[in-house]
Scaffold this motif. Sequence first.
Motif, PDB file in Angstrom:
ATOM      1  N   PRO A  12       0.836  -1.196   0.000  1.00 60.17           N
ATOM      2  CA  PRO A  12       0.000   0.000   0.000  1.00 60.17           C
ATOM      3  C   PRO A  12       0.872   1.249   0.000  1.00 60.17           C
ATOM      4  CG  PRO A  12       0.224  -0.803   2.232  1.00 60.17           C
ATOM      5  CD  PRO A  12       0.995  -1.757   1.349  1.00 60.17           C
ATOM      6  N   GLY A  13       0.262   2.372  -0.289  1.00 64.87           N
ATOM      7  CA  GLY A  13       0.920   3.665  -0.157  1.00 64.87           C
ATOM      8  C   GLY A  13       0.151   4.502   0.843  1.00 64.87           C
ATOM      9  N   ARG A  14       0.868   5.142   1.749  1.00 67.53           N
ATOM     10  CA  ARG A  14       0.194   5.938   2.764  1.00 67.53           C
ATOM     11  C   ARG A  14      -0.730   6.948   2.092  1.00 67.53           C
ATOM     12  NH1 ARG A  14       3.054   9.516   7.608  1.00 67.53           N
ATOM     13  NH2 ARG A  14       1.238   9.465   8.993  1.00 67.53           N
ATOM     14  N   GLY A  15      -1.975   6.936   2.515  1.00 69.34           N
ATOM     15  CA  GLY A  15      -2.936   7.852   1.929  1.00 69.34           C
ATOM     16  C   GLY A  15      -3.910   7.197   0.979  1.00 69.34           C
ATOM     17  N   GLY A  16      -3.656   5.928   0.573  1.00 72.13           N
ATOM     18  CA  GLY A  16      -4.662   5.247  -0.221  1.00 72.13           C
ATOM     19  C   GLY A  16      -4.207   4.289  -1.292  1.00 72.13           C
ATOM     20  N   ALA A  17      -3.128   4.572  -2.029  1.00 74.82           N
ATOM     21  CA  ALA A  17      -2.749   3.723  -3.166  1.00 74.82           C
ATOM     22  C   ALA A  17      -2.491   2.288  -2.717  1.00 74.82           C
ATOM     23  CB  ALA A  17      -1.507   4.283  -3.845  1.00 74.82           C
ATOM     24  N   LEU A  18      -2.716   1.354  -3.626  1.00 74.89           N
ATOM     25  CA  LEU A  18      -2.475  -0.057  -3.322  1.00 74.89           C
ATOM     26  C   LEU A  18      -2.235  -0.817  -4.619  1.00 74.89           C
ATOM     27  CD1 LEU A  18      -2.460  -2.444  -1.284  1.00 74.89           C
ATOM     28  CD2 LEU A  18      -4.918  -2.694  -1.746  1.00 74.89           C
ATOM     29  N   ALA A  19      -1.284  -1.742  -4.572  1.00 78.44           N
ATOM     30  CA  ALA A  19      -1.042  -2.642  -5.700  1.00 78.44           C
ATOM     31  C   ALA A  19      -0.620  -3.989  -5.161  1.00 78.44           C
ATOM     32  CB  ALA A  19       0.039  -2.080  -6.625  1.00 78.44           C
ATOM     33  N   PHE A  20      -1.087  -5.054  -5.795  1.00 77.91           N
ATOM     34  CA  PHE A  20      -0.685  -6.394  -5.361  1.00 77.91           C
ATOM     35  C   PHE A  20      -0.954  -7.404  -6.468  1.00 77.91           C
ATOM     36  CE2 PHE A  20      -5.147  -6.138  -3.976  1.00 77.91           C
ATOM     37  CZ  PHE A  20      -5.667  -7.343  -4.446  1.00 77.91           C
ATOM     38  N   ALA A  21      -0.392  -8.572  -6.268  1.00 80.54           N
ATOM     39  CA  ALA A  21      -0.662  -9.720  -7.140  1.00 80.54           C
ATOM     40  C   ALA A  21      -1.081 -10.892  -6.272  1.00 80.54           C
ATOM     41  CB  ALA A  21       0.578 -10.088  -7.951  1.00 80.54           C
TER      42      ALA A  21
ATOM     43  N   GLY B 123      -4.554 -15.716  -9.927  1.00 73.76           N
ATOM     44  CA  GLY B 123      -4.137 -15.198 -11.226  1.00 73.76           C
ATOM     45  C   GLY B 123      -4.528 -13.751 -11.429  1.00 73.76           C
ATOM     46  N   VAL B 124      -4.543 -12.984 -10.335  1.00 73.98           N
ATOM     47  CA  VAL B 124      -5.069 -11.624 -10.359  1.00 73.98           C
ATOM     48  C   VAL B 124      -3.998 -10.617  -9.950  1.00 73.98           C
ATOM     49  CG1 VAL B 124      -6.596 -10.068  -9.060  1.00 73.98           C
ATOM     50  CG2 VAL B 124      -7.506 -12.176 -10.014  1.00 73.98           C
ATOM     51  N   SER B 125      -4.008  -9.458 -10.602  1.00 76.29           N
ATOM     52  CA  SER B 125      -3.217  -8.319 -10.135  1.00 76.29           C
ATOM     53  C   SER B 125      -4.132  -7.114 -10.045  1.00 76.29           C
ATOM     54  CB  SER B 125      -2.030  -8.032 -11.053  1.00 76.29           C
ATOM     55  OG  SER B 125      -2.469  -7.558 -12.309  1.00 76.29           O
ATOM     56  N   PHE B 126      -3.760  -6.176  -9.178  1.00 74.89           N
ATOM     57  CA  PHE B 126      -4.652  -5.082  -8.798  1.00 74.89           C
ATOM     58  C   PHE B 126      -3.855  -3.805  -8.643  1.00 74.89           C
ATOM     59  CE2 PHE B 126      -6.401  -2.448  -5.399  1.00 74.89           C
ATOM     60  CZ  PHE B 126      -7.773  -2.450  -5.583  1.00 74.89           C
ATOM     61  N   GLY B 127      -4.371  -2.676  -9.146  1.00 75.09           N
ATOM     62  CA  GLY B 127      -3.751  -1.376  -8.950  1.00 75.09           C
ATOM     63  C   GLY B 127      -4.812  -0.323  -8.690  1.00 75.09           C
ATOM     64  N   TYR B 128      -4.589   0.481  -7.660  1.00 76.19           N
ATOM     65  CA  TYR B 128      -5.531   1.540  -7.304  1.00 76.19           C
ATOM     66  C   TYR B 128      -4.741   2.786  -6.950  1.00 76.19           C
ATOM     67  CZ  TYR B 128      -8.463   4.254  -4.035  1.00 76.19           C
ATOM     68  OH  TYR B 128      -9.110   5.260  -3.359  1.00 76.19           O
ATOM     69  N   VAL B 129      -5.093   3.916  -7.547  1.00 76.69           N
ATOM     70  CA  VAL B 129      -4.452   5.188  -7.223  1.00 76.69           C
ATOM     71  C   VAL B 129      -5.532   6.230  -6.959  1.00 76.69           C
ATOM     72  CG1 VAL B 129      -2.407   4.657  -8.604  1.00 76.69           C
ATOM     73  CG2 VAL B 129      -4.256   5.998  -9.609  1.00 76.69           C
ATOM     74  N   THR B 130      -5.190   7.202  -6.117  1.00 78.68           N
ATOM     75  CA  THR B 130      -6.138   8.230  -5.718  1.00 78.68           C
ATOM     76  C   THR B 130      -5.403   9.531  -5.452  1.00 78.68           C
ATOM     77  OG1 THR B 130      -7.747   8.877  -4.010  1.00 78.68           O
ATOM     78  CG2 THR B 130      -5.977   7.420  -3.326  1.00 78.68           C
TER      79      THR B 130
END
Length: 398
Positions: A344-353, A358-365
């Motif tokens: 995660p990134g402090r403040g909200g961002a998150l990325a993982f596999a 078989g999934v990857s995920f990216g979220y930015v704000t």
Amino acid sequence: MDVNGTVAEGFEPVREAFAANFALLGERGAAVAVYRDGHRVVDLWAGAKDVDGDADGDAPWERGTAQIVRSATKGVAAAALLLLHQRGELDLDAPVGAYWPEYKAAGKEHTRVWHLPAHRAGVPVLDRPLTPAEAADPDLAAAAVAAQAPVWEPGTEHGYHAQTYSWLTGELIRRVTGRPAGEWIADEIAGPVGADLWLGLPPSRRERAGRVGPLRAPTAPGALRTRPKRAVAEAYADPHSLTSRAFAAITPLPDENDPAYRAAALPASNGIATADGLARVYASLIGEVDGGTRLFTPETTRLAGAERSAGPDRVLVVNTRFGLGHMLHGCASPLLSPHSFGHPGRGGALAFADPEAGVSFGYVTNGFRASVTADPRAQSLIRALRTALAQAGCPVTR
């Protein structure tokens, strides 16, 4: 709120959760992307981009809008170290001093390479914090962390190296490859994968990044305020605690909207990416992206998800789990399943596999929150993703 983009059939719950974040959780501008078996199944964006110089802050978020993702950058730096290990250029069990002789100072001669990304190095603080300008100077910052005495015997405990992770991992990459970390990541990770992700954004790249907008605090009435546990709150409030000192290794805190800060390459904190860029990089760590590039071998993927640190965190004052630089699924960092690895990134961002799903995920704000982990907006998206996978006949063990 108008939500733009597409979702594949069966992933409608993610769209619904994304829209609800704006209606209920005070989201201002954000994007989320998900890959399944190397193919994009979620690509959504909405809200305001907060473009530099825009007086109203109401320019619409566009596909390709990028944001500083703070500590989500750590996961990309971890991937760089693992890729160097995969290529036989970096021995994780070797002493750090074998690659970086100056690091042997002040009782750190027995520190192993793997201690650095696993947050076991014992140097989460600097006795003399660096200014933002000093922190951006790779030679000066590397010398400072090399001279620092550890606050615990390296390898014996773990604690989040919030800022010093930049110079520990960045200098190791530079010593092994002879190239700056940002340049190496651009050429060996982001470039081959086709990801919109940068570590160090000089003016010449700003247009390619879709005009990175500034970070803002959510202002909607429904914005959720999370209350930390008492021990955690006290640790952050005490200027002498390891918690406060770790985050204050750069003092004063940099202005994240300053072009000079964005142009620096700090692997702990100032990567710039789109949601799709993050998801695409993580997709390449567990399989082929769009039937093409795969960065990690299956063995390196397993290594990325293997636990190296767990239990009470000397800095974050909660139980945390880390692999070789990636956070692993747990109370402090709830991901999709016990097989997930990311950051995660402090403040909200998150990325993982999640290699099992078989999934990857990216979220930015661009809506900053004070939380370091478990942001409620990202968690709502993960729950929706879990629901979508279950409906598709791929139930995920929590």
